[in-house]
Design a protein around this motif. Structure first.
Motif, mmCIF file in Angstrom:
data_model
loop_
_atom_site.group_PDB
_atom_site.id
_atom_site.type_symbol
_atom_site.label_atom_id
_atom_site.label_comp_id
_atom_site.label_asym_id
_atom_site.label_seq_id
_atom_site.Cartn_x
_atom_site.Cartn_y
_atom_site.Cartn_z
ATOM 1 N N LEU A 85 0.799 -1.216 0.000
ATOM 2 C CA LEU A 85 0.000 0.000 0.000
ATOM 3 C C LEU A 85 0.828 1.260 0.000
ATOM 4 O O LEU A 85 0.413 2.262 -0.558
ATOM 5 N N LEU A 86 2.005 1.220 0.608
ATOM 6 C CA LEU A 86 2.814 2.432 0.587
ATOM 7 C C LEU A 86 3.337 2.684 -0.820
ATOM 8 O O LEU A 86 3.361 3.814 -1.301
ATOM 9 N N LEU A 87 3.739 1.610 -1.466
ATOM 10 C CA LEU A 87 4.211 1.728 -2.853
ATOM 11 C C LEU A 87 3.084 2.270 -3.728
ATOM 12 O O LEU A 87 3.284 3.162 -4.554
ATOM 13 N N PHE A 88 1.897 1.728 -3.515
ATOM 14 C CA PHE A 88 0.743 2.195 -4.261
ATOM 15 C C PHE A 88 0.513 3.666 -4.011
ATOM 16 O O PHE A 88 0.268 4.437 -4.929
ATOM 17 N N PHE A 91 -10.584 5.360 3.258
ATOM 18 C CA PHE A 91 -10.074 4.732 2.031
ATOM 19 C C PHE A 91 -11.003 5.038 0.861
ATOM 20 O O PHE A 91 -10.577 5.459 -0.207
ATOM 21 N N ALA A 92 -12.296 4.821 1.109
ATOM 22 C CA ALA A 92 -13.255 4.915 0.008
ATOM 23 C C ALA A 92 -13.348 6.329 -0.533
ATOM 24 O O ALA A 92 -13.495 6.517 -1.736
ATOM 25 N N LEU A 131 -4.135 8.742 3.828
ATOM 26 C CA LEU A 131 -2.827 8.421 4.395
ATOM 27 C C LEU A 131 -2.923 8.223 5.905
ATOM 28 O O LEU A 131 -2.272 7.335 6.471
ATOM 29 N N VAL A 132 -3.738 9.051 6.583
ATOM 30 C CA VAL A 132 -3.896 8.865 8.026
ATOM 31 C C VAL A 132 -4.434 7.469 8.313
ATOM 32 O O VAL A 132 -3.900 6.735 9.158
ATOM 33 N N ALA A 133 -5.482 7.106 7.594
ATOM 34 C CA ALA A 133 -6.077 5.782 7.802
ATOM 35 C C ALA A 133 -5.054 4.693 7.506
ATOM 36 O O ALA A 133 -4.930 3.708 8.236
ATOM 37 N N LEU A 134 -4.305 4.923 6.427
ATOM 38 C CA LEU A 134 -3.299 3.944 6.020
ATOM 39 C C LEU A 134 -2.267 3.754 7.126
ATOM 40 O O LEU A 134 -1.919 2.622 7.503
#
Lengths: 532, 487
Positions: free
Chosen positions: A140-143, A222-223, A185-188
């Protein structure tokens, strides 16, 4: 040596070759614009050839991946980040679409830009690389990195080469998307710090241990980021501005490629990581997409500018994608994947055609035209075919996608499934209204007699280059309409597994689908016959 | 003479910790007298080279200083000290190079200018190693006094003098508050100690009667620090001081003293007041939140790039305060260090371009950047890189350090503040992009631009290259960051 390396690092090559190539082209001086355009076209064409020839030969491995590159990258604050690129059924055709559409767009808009066209080409090539990177990335970070890296090239394409209000449109596009992705990004980070990594599998596991309310909040974060990209009502307002102001090629890539990332992100990350929350929010998602379908169509009907009309039709068509995802049936999600391809081809082709018209007439106002069919018969033919595919006429691609999605929604087993499918199908009807009405006003009727009208500037029909661009698109439109299995077969296994994973362990699932309402596979079969 | 002997002994033992700053102080003194007598009026430019070499040498000495604690626990050399000393020295070196075009154009080269930079850098180097509230206060004052003078350096320009005056008045006021806070804490421990480590133990044991005293003391020290790092609502001086000061000094102020003060901030609050973190966590979180919001929102409306960078630096301090709030002082210090390092790169790159375009000190409006992309594509691209990195857009290195900091904040449970931080970064992206849009989307005015001096060009090239590829060396950066250890 090089071919060997490409064979083992295909995905890395496909991602970084365009980025480096574009950076190289950016260094060419301004007077070498022709050379830059030529090198850009050849580069993307070469990439497409390499991509197609290698990807079509691949056979899936047991895990469902067609091709995989996976190695640890670095660890930040105790969180391992993986360099994980993967090609599987879900992104297979989206990647081929990107590879296919970029050289076509470059060729199709060869003479559209008068100033600094070399730099624009370079930015397109770089953009292609970042999009491919985002489609491949599994970490996910790469994404996230690729996702954000897509913004600056588009920002400049709109801002430098755009129309009157380009600065406003470019800023709006950038900030809208950025705001969404920063919240994401916060959620991530929150999920990653609980999961101990950025892989979707780890995150999915960590999420099941969280309270349901937190899951829902995170899913929304995310959504929203993905919904802005799609764009889903009411987060779509950047799109008409961006599309209208962007140069033709920018609009094509935006519609054909960038918007797809939204739907893809939902399917690839948001839904598998938060299955329960996703099921919980299926109804609001579906409701918003139905609103997008109807609202986009109604607004499109009222547009005076052809390009703006196509932009709003984009909102409507992408609404179908989210509706298909929200149905959580194999057939609906398959339809959503298929509709993403459709939209890329049809709307991309429409933008190209509008661009060709604009290059000649220097206006896009519907009222400035009339009787174009007499002056440009070949152009009219292509425009009509593409329009009909966009409406969703049987035999064309649009029909298959919309049919699968509506079917999936209808049989989804959700209480709202049937009414929403019925309402959404009105969207197709409205689509026919606004597109055909526009076609009527532009192409038929008496020729616009005014001296400086658009029609008066139309002296020559499509040339060989433009026909060469349109022919493959039209072929694809019919191929997708007549034999959709070529395209849906790839994603079937992935989608089936994805949905099985979502629905299997759902102790808290809000609406459990009754056992007898599982007609997904049968009706998939049925629909394919219908489509033939 | 046992007393003299023991004094010599302890000096011999402890002095190596201070070789770096002491060298700077001595060298700067010698430069003023008798050094300045030996060079003619026309040769003042030579002092820039001397100062650069002296500062580099002092920095190297500090970097190779032995680890340990000396002067009865007043000064400590550890990873944190060295890391932030490195940042201060780097900022000082960059400032000396950035100063050249403007000082030459205005014919304002003097030895005092460089000596003041060296003195204040020495103050910063002492500040980040201070492990006693009193030594901390002294070094803070050494640093600040020199900067007051530097802000008012262009004494013929009204706004420079006004800025210096404002800064001095408010600075003196805040120093008073800081000192009063220190004395209250001293009283709260029963008049025993101002040493941070001992303070930490004593404060935790304070009787209920003394909690108000502790609270007031900690709060006053917090106010003092908030003033030094220009956190809202103690930022009032900074936009005016930033705008009025000579532009290289503005760059200096936004980098070096901030780095040093934040380093000391982490040390004082993370080690000294760690036990009473309940007292200051809430006030700091308000400072941080207010700085993010006000810094970014106020920057939106600025017409002058200098002021824009000033307000945005308030916002960046707000982000870094998230690191101070970390319950784990070491992790917080590491995150702040990384952020400050990257911030320093971006800020010095942006200032190099600003100084170049400014010439003698006028053209600093954002409007002056119109069409820069057409006139100077390379320069515009460099500015683009710096601005996008300041906005935190990946894959530039500014994103990397923001990511690190926010990750830490989320782990520490400051989720609301992190959401606020990211939302305000979107606001920040707006004004940074506005400058980008001005450079790229607007037509250029008439007129030629003169070529860039080699010093500025060098700084710009190096910083841009580092910003562009920095993320690739993420693991290396993290290795360095891991060396920022406390104790």
């Amino acid at each position: 040596m090089l071919t060997n390396w490409i064979n083992t690092h295909l995905l890395t090559f496909l991602t970084f070759a365009p980025i480096l190539w574009g950076a190289l082209l950016l260094c060419l001086p301004e007077r070498q614009a022709y050379l830059a355009k030529l090198l850009g076209l050849l580069g993307t064409l070469g990439l497409a050839v390499v991509g197609f020839s290698l990807m079509l030969r691949l056979a899936p491995d047991p895990s469902g991946a067609l091709f995989l590159e996976h190695q640890p990258w670095f660890t930040v604050v105790g969180l391992p980040v993986d360099y994980h690129l993967r090609l599987d059924g879900l992104n297979f055709w989206l990647i081929l679409l990107t590879l296919f559409l970029v050289p076509l767009t470059l060729l199709g808009t060869w003479n559209s830009l008068k100033q600094r066209s070399g730099a624009a080409t370079a930015l397109f090539v770089m953009l292609e690389g970042t999009v491919l990177g985002a489609l491949f990335a599994q970490d996910l970070l790469l994404f996230y990195l690729f996702w954000e890296a897509m913004l600056p090239p588009m920002f400049f394409l709109i801002g430098i080469w755009g129309g009157q209000d380009r600065k406003y449109a470019a800023n709006k596009f950038m900030l809208y998307t950025l705001a969404g992705s920063l919240l994401w990004l916060v959620a991530l980070l929150y999920v990653a710090s609980h999961a101990g990594g950025f892989t979707p599998e780890l995150m999915g596991q960590a999420v099941t241990a969280m309270p349901f309310g937190t899951q829902c909040l995170l899913f929304v974060a995310f959504a929203v980021a993905f919904a802005i990209k799609v764009p889903l009502f009411p987060l779509h307002t950047w799109l008409p501005d961006a599309h209208t102001e962007a140069p033709t090629a920018g609009s094509v890539i935006l519609a054909g490629v960038l918007l797809k990332l939204g739907g893809y992100g939902l399917l690839r990350f948001a839904v598998p990581i938060f299955p329960q929350a996703a099921l919980h929010y299926a109804q609001p998602l579906a409701l918003l997409s139905v609103i997008a379908i109807i609202y986009g169509a109604l607004v499109a009907m009222m547009q005076l500018d052809i390009k703006k009309l196509v932009a709003y039709s984009s909102v409507s068509h992408m609404g179908f994608v989210v509706l298909g995802i929200a149905s959580f049936t194999v057939i609906g999600v398959q339809g959503a994947v298929f509709q993403m391809l459709n939209h890329g081809i049809s709307t991309g082709a429409l933008f190209l055609l509008v661009g060709m018209l604009y290059d000649r007439a220097h206006t896009r106002q519907i009222a400035d035209f009339g009787g174009v069919a007499k002056r440009m018969p070949i152009f009219t033919f292509f425009f009509l075919v593409v329009t009909l595919s966009s409406i969703g006429l049987p035999l064309t691609n649009g029909f298959v996608g919309e049919f699968l999605i509506l079917n999936g929604t209808y049989v989804s087993g959700f209480a709202w499934g049937r009414p929403m499918a019925v309402v959404a199908s009105l969207g197709i009807l409205f689509g026919a209204v606004y597109l055909l009405w526009m076609v009527k006003r532009v192409f038929w009727g008496p020729e616009n007699a005014a001296e400086d009208s658009g029609t008066a500037h139309l002296h020559d029909d499509l040339n060989a280059r433009e026909i060469a661009v349109m022919v493959p698109l039209v072929v694809l439109i019919f191929w997708m309409g007549l034999h959709h299995r070529t395209f849906t077969a790839h994603s079937e296994a992935t989608v089936t597994k994805l949905l099985a994973d979502i629905k299997a362990p759902s102790p808290r699932a809000v609406q459990v689908i009754p056992a007898d309402a599982h007609p997904a596979l049968h009706s998939d079969h049925g629909s394919s016959e219908e489509a033939h | 003479m046992p007393f003299a002997q023991s004094l010599l002994e302890s000096l011999g033992r402890d002095l190596p910790y201070l070789y770096g700053p002491l060298f700077l102080v001595f060298a700067a003194t010698l430069m003023i007298w008798p050094g300045d007598l030996l060079v003619g009026r026309t040769n003042k430019r030579a002092w820039s080279y001397v100062a650069f070499l002296v500062l580099a040498a002092g920095g190297a000495m500090a970097l190779y200083a032995p680890l340990g604690q000396g002067f009865s626990g007043m000064f400590r050399v550890d990873g944190l000290t060295k890391g932030f000393q490195f940042l201060s020295v780097l900022a000082g070196l960059i400032t000396i190079v950035l100063s050249q075009p403007q000082l030459n154009a205005l014919r304002e080269q003097t030895v005092e200018y460089y000596a003041l930079i060296l003195f204040s850098t020495a103050g910063m180097m002492l500040l980040v190693g201070a492990t006693d509230l009193v030594s901390m206060y002294f070094s803070l004052e050494l640093m600040a006094l020199c900067i007051y003078v530097l802000v008012a350096y262009l004494r013929h320009q009204e706004r420079s003098v006004e800025a210096g005056m404002k800064y001095f008045m408010l600075g003196a006021f805040s120093s008073g508050i800081l000192l009063y806070g220190i004395s209250l804490l001293f009283a709260a421990t029963g008049g025993l100690t101002t040493n941070l480590a001992e303070l930490n133990e004593k404060l935790a044991l304070a009787t209920p009667n003394h909690t108000l005293l502790v609270f007031a003391g900690v709060l006053m020290v917090l106010v003092g620090f908030a003033f030094k790092v220009a956190a809202v609502p103690f930022h009032m001086w900074s936009p005016d001081a930033y705008e009025g000061a000579p532009t290289p000094i503005t760059a200096f102020m936004s980098m070096a003293p901030k780095a040093a003060a934040l380093g000391a901030f982490v040390r004082v609050f993370g080690t000294g007041f760690h036990g009473v973190s309940g007292e200051w966590m809430l006030p700091i979180s308000f400072l941080a939140g207010a700085s993010m919001v006000l810094g970014n929102v106020a920057a939106l409306r600025q017409q002058s790039l200098k002021r824009l960078l000033a307000y945005s630096s308030i916002a960046h301090v707000g982000y870094m305060l998230l690191g101070v709030m970390s319950a784990d002082a070491q992790a917080g210090g590491q995150a702040i260090w990384l952020y400050m390092l990257t911030y320093l790169l971006m800020q010095s790159g942006a200032f190099a371009i600003l100084i170049h375009l400014q010439g003698k000190g006028e053209g600093e409006r954002i409007d002056d950047f119109r069409g820069l992309a057409r006139r100077r594509p390379v320069l515009a691209f460099a500015m683009l890189v710096c601005l996008l990195s300041l906005a935190g857009i990946p894959p530039l290195v500014g994103f990397f350090s923001k990511f690190y900091l926010f990750k830490l904040a989320i782990e520490q449970g400051h989720i609301t503040l992190t959401v606020l931080a990211l939302l305000t970064s979107a606001v920040a992206a707006f004004y940074y992009l506005n400058v980008v849009a001005t450079m790229y989307f607007k037509e250029a005015p008439e007129g030629e631009l003169k070529p860039m001096g080699s010093g500025l060009a060098l700084i710009l090239t190096v910083t841009c290259a580092l910003i562009l590829v920095g993320t690739l060396f993420g693991p290396k950066l993290l290795d360095w960051t891991a060396k920022i250890t406390l104790g």
